[in-house]
Enzyme design. Structure first.
Site, PDB file in Angstrom:
ATOM      1  N   TYR A 178      32.077  10.109 -43.178  1.00 44.98           N
ATOM      2  CA  TYR A 178      32.033   8.642 -43.301  1.00 44.98           C
ATOM      3  C   TYR A 178      33.341   7.997 -42.850  1.00 44.98           C
ATOM      4  O   TYR A 178      33.419   6.774 -42.773  1.00 44.98           O
ATOM      5  CB  TYR A 178      31.581   8.186 -44.692  1.00 44.98           C
ATOM      6  CG  TYR A 178      32.352   8.688 -45.895  1.00 44.98           C
ATOM      7  CD1 TYR A 178      33.720   8.462 -46.042  1.00 44.98           C
ATOM      8  CD2 TYR A 178      31.686   9.337 -46.925  1.00 44.98           C
ATOM      9  CE1 TYR A 178      34.416   8.891 -47.153  1.00 44.98           C
ATOM     10  CE2 TYR A 178      32.365   9.776 -48.057  1.00 44.98           C
ATOM     11  CZ  TYR A 178      33.742   9.546 -48.163  1.00 44.98           C
ATOM     12  OH  TYR A 178      34.424   9.966 -49.279  1.00 44.98           O
ATOM     13  N   LYS A 224      40.252   7.927 -45.360  1.00 50.70           N
ATOM     14  CA  LYS A 224      40.007   9.129 -44.548  1.00 50.70           C
ATOM     15  C   LYS A 224      39.978   8.781 -43.061  1.00 50.70           C
ATOM     16  O   LYS A 224      40.404   9.586 -42.216  1.00 50.70           O
ATOM     17  CB  LYS A 224      38.741   9.840 -45.014  1.00 50.70           C
ATOM     18  CG  LYS A 224      38.956  10.522 -46.388  1.00 50.70           C
ATOM     19  CD  LYS A 224      37.824  11.409 -46.817  1.00 50.70           C
ATOM     20  CE  LYS A 224      38.016  12.011 -48.203  1.00 50.70           C
ATOM     21  NZ  LYS A 224      38.904  13.156 -48.294  1.00 50.70           N
TER      22      LYS A 224
HETATM   23  C1  HXC Z   1      35.060   2.081 -60.500  1.00 47.16           C
HETATM   24  C2  HXC Z   1      36.971   3.249 -61.074  1.00 47.16           C
HETATM   25  C3  HXC Z   1      36.188   4.447 -61.272  1.00 47.16           C
HETATM   26  C4  HXC Z   1      34.783   4.354 -61.059  1.00 47.16           C
HETATM   27  C5  HXC Z   1      38.284   4.872 -61.665  1.00 47.16           C
HETATM   28  N1  HXC Z   1      38.248   3.596 -61.313  1.00 47.16           N
HETATM   29  N2  HXC Z   1      37.051   5.438 -61.639  1.00 47.16           N
HETATM   30  N3  HXC Z   1      36.397   2.099 -60.683  1.00 47.16           N
HETATM   31  N4  HXC Z   1      34.274   3.155 -60.660  1.00 47.16           N
HETATM   32  N5  HXC Z   1      33.984   5.415 -61.238  1.00 47.16           N
HETATM   33  C6  HXC Z   1      39.356   2.674 -61.268  1.00 47.16           C
HETATM   34  C7  HXC Z   1      39.942   2.494 -62.656  1.00 47.16           C
HETATM   35  O1  HXC Z   1      39.190   1.570 -63.405  1.00 47.16           O
HETATM   36  C8  HXC Z   1      41.349   1.983 -62.355  1.00 47.16           C
HETATM   37  O2  HXC Z   1      41.348   0.618 -62.034  1.00 47.16           O
HETATM   38  C9  HXC Z   1      41.679   2.726 -61.090  1.00 47.16           C
HETATM   39  O3  HXC Z   1      40.440   3.187 -60.501  1.00 47.16           O
HETATM   40  C10 HXC Z   1      42.563   3.937 -61.339  1.00 47.16           C
HETATM   41  O4  HXC Z   1      41.897   4.768 -62.279  1.00 47.16           O
HETATM   42  P1  HXC Z   1      42.711   5.789 -63.204  1.00 47.16           P
HETATM   43  O5  HXC Z   1      41.739   6.689 -63.847  1.00 47.16           O
HETATM   44  O6  HXC Z   1      43.670   5.039 -64.057  1.00 47.16           O
HETATM   45  O7  HXC Z   1      43.605   6.528 -62.123  1.00 47.16           O
HETATM   46  P2  HXC Z   1      43.950   8.015 -61.921  1.00 47.16           P
HETATM   47  O8  HXC Z   1      44.079   8.755 -63.208  1.00 47.16           O
HETATM   48  O9  HXC Z   1      45.095   8.029 -61.020  1.00 47.16           O
HETATM   49  O10 HXC Z   1      42.645   8.622 -61.214  1.00 47.16           O
HETATM   50  C11 HXC Z   1      42.428   8.531 -59.848  1.00 47.16           C
HETATM   51  C12 HXC Z   1      40.946   8.599 -59.536  1.00 47.16           C
HETATM   52  C13 HXC Z   1      40.299   9.738 -60.292  1.00 47.16           C
HETATM   53  C14 HXC Z   1      40.729   8.695 -58.055  1.00 47.16           C
HETATM   54  C15 HXC Z   1      40.331   7.276 -60.005  1.00 47.16           C
HETATM   55  O11 HXC Z   1      38.878   9.703 -60.165  1.00 47.16           O
HETATM   56  C16 HXC Z   1      40.816  11.064 -59.804  1.00 47.16           C
HETATM   57  O12 HXC Z   1      42.004  11.373 -59.930  1.00 47.16           O
HETATM   58  N6  HXC Z   1      39.990  11.918 -59.267  1.00 47.16           N
HETATM   59  C17 HXC Z   1      40.434  13.201 -58.724  1.00 47.16           C
HETATM   60  C18 HXC Z   1      39.317  14.101 -58.533  1.00 47.16           C
HETATM   61  C19 HXC Z   1      38.264  13.543 -57.639  1.00 47.16           C
HETATM   62  O13 HXC Z   1      38.013  12.335 -57.576  1.00 47.16           O
HETATM   63  N7  HXC Z   1      37.560  14.431 -57.000  1.00 47.16           N
HETATM   64  C20 HXC Z   1      36.442  14.073 -56.206  1.00 47.16           C
HETATM   65  C21 HXC Z   1      36.830  14.213 -54.818  1.00 47.16           C
HETATM   66  S1  HXC Z   1      35.398  14.477 -53.867  1.00 47.16           S
HETATM   67  P3  HXC Z   1      41.684  -0.559 -63.120  1.00 47.16           P
HETATM   68  O14 HXC Z   1      41.581  -1.808 -62.336  1.00 47.16           O
HETATM   69  O15 HXC Z   1      40.662  -0.438 -64.197  1.00 47.16           O
HETATM   70  O16 HXC Z   1      43.084  -0.264 -63.596  1.00 47.16           O
HETATM   71  C22 HXC Z   1      35.662  13.852 -52.386  1.00 47.16           C
HETATM   72  C23 HXC Z   1      34.581  14.215 -51.407  1.00 47.16           C
HETATM   73  C24 HXC Z   1      34.229  13.111 -50.517  1.00 47.16           C
HETATM   74  O17 HXC Z   1      36.616  13.212 -52.124  1.00 47.16           O
HETATM   75  C25 HXC Z   1      33.283  13.487 -49.398  1.00 47.16           C
HETATM   76  C26 HXC Z   1      31.930  13.987 -49.789  1.00 47.16           C
HETATM   77  C27 HXC Z   1      30.938  14.173 -48.627  1.00 47.16           C
END
Ligand code: HXC
Length: 267
Positions: free
Chosen positions: A150, A165
């Protein structure tokens, strides 16, 4: 013709893999170590990193855990310089750390946008900047950046991740040219849906969503993390010595398979 030995091809080499504590990053770290290389797994969660290190150690390989948030430029520089100082070299970098969730653009908070773009785009640059300096000084190195298709075709609900990305693909191509004559290659892999806990929870959280994703893949299955690691290993290895600035798509045909006209397979 020289036949390259893939079983020991990373012997005496050192890799840094971000997000190496789980999923695709862990599989790439295991794959690197299995071919004789030393690997530093870098990420936020010490326990997850140590689980990877322990798996590698149990299999007779060499690995270390480096706790670091890729969003922290100074922390990244210190962490990567530390790897280079301890091991004397950095041959490979895999920018795999990612953050992702599905959100409609109008509902995405500025902080949500920032969290994902900071990890994916800025984090990739910080790590590449820090490791690239060691590679350029040595006159050799390979970088693999993990993206998604994407990045070029877009996808609803992924504006933060797709924009980041897409930026990583542009960064890869730019630096591939900038550093080509100095022995450093940069490429991307674009995995399709891959069986990992992190991706599943974020991107196909329900059985229906999972089935929807599955039906979009012409091969009709998810990738294993080992399959994706194999693509990364190829691009990091001398088998890809003349490949730079490219994107290797490993997605079971997913992005090419989008139906626009009547699909004869459905008859
Ligand atoms: C809407 C969201 C959300 C959700 C988080 N936020 N999750 N908004 N829907 N589901 C918002 C929060 O409300 C906050 O904003 C801001 O994002 C930061 O969130 P935090 O949890 O405080 O930040 P942090 O701890 O740094 O977490 C970062 C993250 C988290 C990206 C949000 O999900 C993470 O660290 N994930 C790592 C693992 C991951 O995502 N793996 C999947 C990768 S798969 P506000 O405004 O409320 O402060 C991938 C594959 C893609 O990438 C391709 C597939 C084909």
């Amino acid at each position: 013709m020289k036949i390259l030995d893939t079983t020991t091809e990373f012997a005496d080499q050192v890799a840094v893999v971000t997000g190496g504590g789980s999923g695709i990053g862990q599989a790439i770290a295991l794959r690197w170590a299995a071919a004789g290389g030393t690997v530093a797994v870098l990420g936020r969660r010490k326990d997850a990193l140590e689980a990877t290190v322990n798996r590698i150690a149990e299999a007779g390989g060499t690995a270390e855990a480096v706790v670091c948030d890729v969003r922290d430029h100074a922390g990244v520089a210190e962490a990567i310089d530390g790897v280079a100082n301890r091991h004397g070299r950095i041959d490979a970098l895999v920018n795999n750390a990612a953050g992702n969730f599905i959100a409609q653009a109008e509902d995405l908070s500025p902080n949500g946008w920032k969290a994902v773009t900071d990890i994916v785009l800025n984090g990739t640059f910080y790590c590449t900047h820090a490791a690239g300096r060691h590679m350029l000084a040595a006159g050799r190195g390979a970088v693999v950046n993990v993206v998604a298709s994407y990045a070029w075709h877009g996808h609803p609900g992924t504006v933060h991740s797709a924009a980041a990305k897409g930026g990583v693909v542009a960064m890869t191509r730019t630096l591939a040219v900038e550093w080509a004559a100095r022995g450093v290659r940069l490429n991307c892999i674009a995995p399709g849906p891959t069986e990992t806990e992190g991706a599943g929870a974020a991107l196909w959280p329900t059985p229906d969503a999972r089935q929807g994703v599955l039906s979009s893949v012409p091969m009709a299955r998810f990738a294993s993390t080992d399959e994706i690691a194999e693509s990364a290993a190829f691009l990091l290895s001398d088998r890809a010595a003349y490949v730079t600035g490219d994107v290797l798509v490993a997605d079971g045909g997913q992005w090419l398979g989008k139906a626009i006209y009547t699909d004869p397979r459905a008859r």
